[in-house]
Motif scaffolding. Structure first.
Motif, short mmCIF file in Angstrom:
data_model
loop_
_atom_site.label_atom_id
_atom_site.label_comp_id
_atom_site.label_asym_id
_atom_site.label_seq_id
_atom_site.Cartn_x
_atom_site.Cartn_y
_atom_site.Cartn_z
N ARG A 197 38.23 37.90 13.80
CA ARG A 197 37.32 37.31 13.33
C ARG A 197 37.73 36.67 12.36
O ARG A 197 37.37 34.93 12.24
CB ARG A 197 36.28 38.10 12.66
N GLU A 198 38.73 36.92 11.42
CA GLU A 198 39.31 36.04 10.48
C GLU A 198 40.20 34.82 11.18
O GLU A 198 40.06 33.67 10.60
CB GLU A 198 40.16 36.85 9.51
N LEU A 199 40.86 35.08 12.24
CA LEU A 199 41.72 33.91 13.10
C LEU A 199 40.67 33.03 13.63
O LEU A 199 41.00 31.98 14.28
CB LEU A 199 42.54 34.51 13.84
N GLY A 200 39.21 33.26 13.80
CA GLY A 200 38.20 32.35 14.46
C GLY A 200 38.25 32.55 16.04
O GLY A 200 37.84 31.82 16.75
N TRP A 201 38.79 33.71 16.48
CA TRP A 201 38.87 34.07 17.80
C TRP A 201 37.42 34.79 18.39
O TRP A 201 37.66 34.93 19.56
CB TRP A 201 39.99 34.89 18.22
N ALA A 202 36.60 35.09 17.48
CA ALA A 202 35.54 35.80 17.99
C ALA A 202 34.22 34.95 17.42
O ALA A 202 34.22 34.49 16.39
CB ALA A 202 35.39 37.28 17.54
N GLY A 208 49.09 35.60 8.60
CA GLY A 208 49.52 34.42 9.38
C GLY A 208 48.37 33.39 9.55
O GLY A 208 47.24 33.88 9.41
N THR A 209 48.77 32.40 10.26
CA THR A 209 47.68 31.53 10.46
C THR A 209 47.84 30.93 12.03
O THR A 209 48.98 30.60 12.37
CB THR A 209 47.83 30.17 9.45
N HIS A 210 46.75 30.83 12.53
CA HIS A 210 47.04 30.22 14.08
C HIS A 210 46.98 28.78 14.01
O HIS A 210 45.90 28.16 13.90
CB HIS A 210 45.69 30.79 14.90
N THR A 211 48.25 28.23 14.02
CA THR A 211 48.56 26.76 13.89
C THR A 211 49.31 26.45 15.23
O THR A 211 49.22 25.18 15.46
CB THR A 211 49.44 26.42 12.85
N THR A 227 54.46 33.10 18.42
CA THR A 227 54.33 31.62 18.98
C THR A 227 53.26 30.91 18.53
O THR A 227 53.54 29.65 18.26
CB THR A 227 54.83 31.81 20.59
N PHE A 228 52.10 31.59 18.52
CA PHE A 228 50.95 30.63 18.00
C PHE A 228 50.61 31.21 16.58
O PHE A 228 49.56 30.37 16.25
CB PHE A 228 49.82 30.93 19.00
N ILE A 229 51.25 31.95 15.83
CA ILE A 229 50.93 32.19 14.85
C ILE A 229 52.46 32.17 14.09
O ILE A 229 53.11 33.20 13.49
CB ILE A 229 50.22 33.58 14.14
N CYS A 262 42.71 30.91 22.35
CA CYS A 262 41.94 29.59 22.14
C CYS A 262 42.99 28.41 21.48
O CYS A 262 44.11 28.86 21.08
CB CYS A 262 40.85 29.78 21.50
N PRO A 263 42.68 27.13 21.55
CA PRO A 263 43.17 26.30 20.91
C PRO A 263 43.58 26.59 19.32
O PRO A 263 42.61 27.53 18.78
CB PRO A 263 42.58 24.97 20.79
N PRO A 264 44.52 26.04 18.66
CA PRO A 264 44.84 26.50 17.32
C PRO A 264 43.53 26.55 16.42
O PRO A 264 42.80 25.28 16.45
CB PRO A 264 45.89 25.70 16.72
N THR A 265 43.25 27.29 15.57
CA THR A 265 42.22 27.41 14.93
C THR A 265 42.32 26.74 13.38
O THR A 265 41.24 26.60 12.59
CB THR A 265 41.19 28.73 14.63
N GLY A 266 43.68 27.11 12.90
CA GLY A 266 43.82 26.73 11.59
C GLY A 266 43.38 27.85 10.54
O GLY A 266 43.56 27.58 9.26
N LYS A 267 42.86 28.86 11.03
CA LYS A 267 42.37 30.08 10.38
C LYS A 267 43.49 31.21 10.09
O LYS A 267 44.42 31.47 11.06
CB LYS A 267 41.14 30.45 10.81
N SER A 268 43.55 31.97 9.03
CA SER A 268 44.35 32.82 8.42
C SER A 268 43.89 34.14 8.52
O SER A 268 42.67 34.38 8.33
CB SER A 268 45.07 32.30 7.20
N THR A 269 44.78 35.03 8.58
CA THR A 269 44.20 36.53 8.54
C THR A 269 45.45 37.23 7.56
O THR A 269 46.41 36.95 7.58
CB THR A 269 44.29 37.28 9.95
#
Length: 138
Positions: A133-138, A88-91, A59-61, A97-104
């Motif tokens: 880390r890649e998704l910007g969650w840490a 996938g990308t967190h959009t 749902t968030f990726i 957290c709020p969408p980071t626009g980063k991918s893994t």
């Protein structure tokens, strides 16, 4: 239902595309277990809960998808191993957290244990720290 390779492939696709327990239950024993040495999955001990976790993740990726690199069956030990890469990308809204626009692009392995033609346990081997880390969650 069929041979364990066919069942494993059908389960894998249903799980990895966010079908949740509703789509995955037909391939699994009711009380199938789940284990992973990954902090992101701490406390998830049933396969039912894991399939719902995957459904929630997508749902968030929303562009989450898998690429199969290997699929192998060990008839003697009654298990099937799938090696894949999740992309996938967190959009989407939700998640840690709020969408980071980063991918893994993160490697993982499922080892699906069978009794008869039903999955009774799944072990996920995954370096969740890298994906976080890649998704910007840490």
């Amino acid at each position: 239902m069929g041979d364990i390779t066919t069942v494993a492939k059908a389960f894998f696709d249903a799980c990895e595309t966010g079908g949740g327990w509703e789509a995955c239950a037909r391939y699994c024993a009711l009380h199938a277990t789940f284990s992973a040495q990954a902090d992101a999955l701490a406390g998830v001990t049933s396969l039912r809960d894991y399939t719902e976790w995957m459904k929630g993740l997508l749902t968030f990726i929303p562009d989450g998808r898998y690429e199969v690199r290997s699929f192998a069956t060990d008839e003697e030990r009654r298990n099937v191993t799938a090696y894949g890469v999740f992309h996938g990308t967190h959009t989407g809204e939700g998640g840690p957290c709020p969408p980071t626009g980063k991918s893994t692009s993160t490697d993982y392995v499922y080892v699906m244990q069978f009794e008869g033609d039903r999955i009774i346990g799944l072990t996920k081997i995954w370096n969740d720290a890298r994906a976080v880390r890649e998704l910007g969650w840490a």
